[in-house]
Scaffold this motif. Structure first.
Motif, short mmCIF file in Angstrom:
data_model
loop_
_atom_site.label_atom_id
_atom_site.label_comp_id
_atom_site.label_asym_id
_atom_site.label_seq_id
_atom_site.Cartn_x
_atom_site.Cartn_y
_atom_site.Cartn_z
N ASN A 117 0.74 -0.79 0.30
CA ASN A 117 0.38 0.24 0.42
C ASN A 117 1.07 1.12 -0.01
N LYS A 122 -0.56 4.10 -2.27
CA LYS A 122 -2.05 4.18 -1.76
C LYS A 122 -2.44 5.26 -0.10
N THR A 123 -1.06 4.59 0.13
CA THR A 123 -1.33 5.17 1.98
C THR A 123 0.04 6.01 1.59
N TYR A 353 1.93 3.14 -13.53
CA TYR A 353 1.80 2.38 -12.66
C TYR A 353 3.13 3.67 -12.36
#
Length: 379
Positions: A117, A122-123, A353
């Motif tokens: 993550n 994402k985090t 990505y």
């Protein structure tokens, strides 16, 4: 002209400086997790570090589960060890894989979510990250002075670079004596990574006068001393200069980042984890340089790169061929014989990505351009 620039943490440079590990760690914590690969244990190098830590009253555990192209699974194993041992400082001993793993463990051990993550953004990584000491044994990745950690997810076949100022090592120990035993093949692939870091930081759309200063010096030192290291690995002066080039290049990419060459190589590594990063880079790099040499705003910079490799060659491709003619690279991607479908997937993922980094390339590129680069490189 507008830019921001900051130097990395403390750098302790010089032969024999591994002896300062204990003192460095004592200033950051009371219990260390020493992160390395199995070879560092069997060679006795990890034991030497443990003695320095003990002399400074720093307790330590060893995690020797580092793998090339660090995976989410290997990192999570290290996170468990750090948590179980209640470690408060993480020491990466080895090449880029060990230092990147140490950085990721420093995040995972102090944050609640799976490391993936944080790797994909994402985090966010926070200031709860445990302090990291990096002891580099190769001259290649620059990881000892960058805010990046490259992580591979075997399930998704992705290999992004987790970036955060909180994973920048607080202390980097660069001891060129540790590099005297590097075999020729490792010298070549690590040295090429130094060269490509310098080139991409220098020509990145995010470059600035300060990053250029470090990138230019890295390219110059690499051009002068990599051939010497390759031919005579016991030459301490050459090893020192390549260690310095690696450090300069790491500082440069920490600010100007990298561009198309590295993105494509990362995507290749995600699909073929048994291909070393430096070898993947070398396989595609001639064609990347030729493609990027079309940039008129970067003409002077590409001229400098070309002359650094060879003063007399006509064009950057010819200079590349001449400079690296005596180096033996495996070029393992060629033996994999990727078909058109695989080439198409690699080309597409170059702009997914890691698109933000691909966009830093001095020449705007698309999937078709990457397909051509790959097809020419595989001939």
């Amino acid at each position: 002209m507008n830019f921001e620039f900051a130097l990395p943490g403390k750098i302790i440079f010089g032969p024999g400086k591994i002896s300062e590990t204990g003192k460095a760690a004592a200033g950051l914590g009371k219990k260390a997790l020493l992160v390395c690969d199995p070879f560092c244990v069997t060679s006795g190098l990890a034991g030497k570090v443990l003695k320095h830590l003990d002399a400074s009253n720093v307790k330590a555990l060893v995690f020797s589960g580092v793998v090339p192209n660090p995976t989410t699974a290997s990192i999570e194993s290290g996170v468990l060890e750090a948590r179980k041992g209640k470690c408060d400082v993480i020491i990466g001993l080895g090449g880029g894989s060990s230092i990147d793993t140490a950085k990721a463990i420093a995040v995972g051990a102090s944050h609640p979510e799976p490391i993936w993550n944080y790797a994909i953004g994402k985090t966010p990584v926070t200031d709860k990250t445990l302090p990291v000491i990096a002891i580099t044994t190769t001259s290649g990745t620059g990881s000892h002075c960058t805010c990046f950690s490259v992580i591979t997810n075997p399930e998704t076949h992705q290999k992004p670079g987790m970036g955060s100022p909180y994973i920048l090592p607080r202390i980097a120990i660069v001891d060129p004596e540790l590099m005297l035993s590097m075999p020729r093949a490792l010298t070549a692939i690590c040295g090429f990574d130094v060269f490509s870091h310098g080139v991409e930081a220098y020509t990145s759309n995010a470059s600035n006068p300060m990053s250029d200063m470090f990138a230019e010096k890295a390219i110059t030192l690499c051009s002068q001393y990599l051939p010497i290291c390759y031919k005579d690995g016991k030459n301490l002066e050459a090893r020192e200069m390549m260690a310095l080039a690696d450090t300069y290049a790491g500082i440069a990419i920490c600010h100007a980042v990298v561009s198309l060459g590295h993105v494509v190589a990362h995507v290749i590594g995600g699909h073929y984890p048994d291909i070393s990063h430096g070898d993947a880079l070398f396989t595609i790099y001639r064609e990347v340089l030729v493609f990027n040499s079309k940039s008129k705003p970067m003409a002077n910079k590409h001229g400098f790169i070309s002359r650094s490799m060879d003063e007399s060659s006509d064009g950057i491709g010819a200079a590349f061929d001449k400079f690296f003619a005596d180096f033996a690279f495996e070029k393992k991607l060629i033996s994999k014989r990727p078909d058109s479908e695989k080439i198409g997937r690699i080309s597409k993922e170059t702009f997914t990505y890691m698109k933000g980094i691909a966009d830093l390339n001095p020449v705007a590129a698309n999937e078709d351009d990457v397909k051509v680069i790959l097809e020419k490189s595989l001939r």
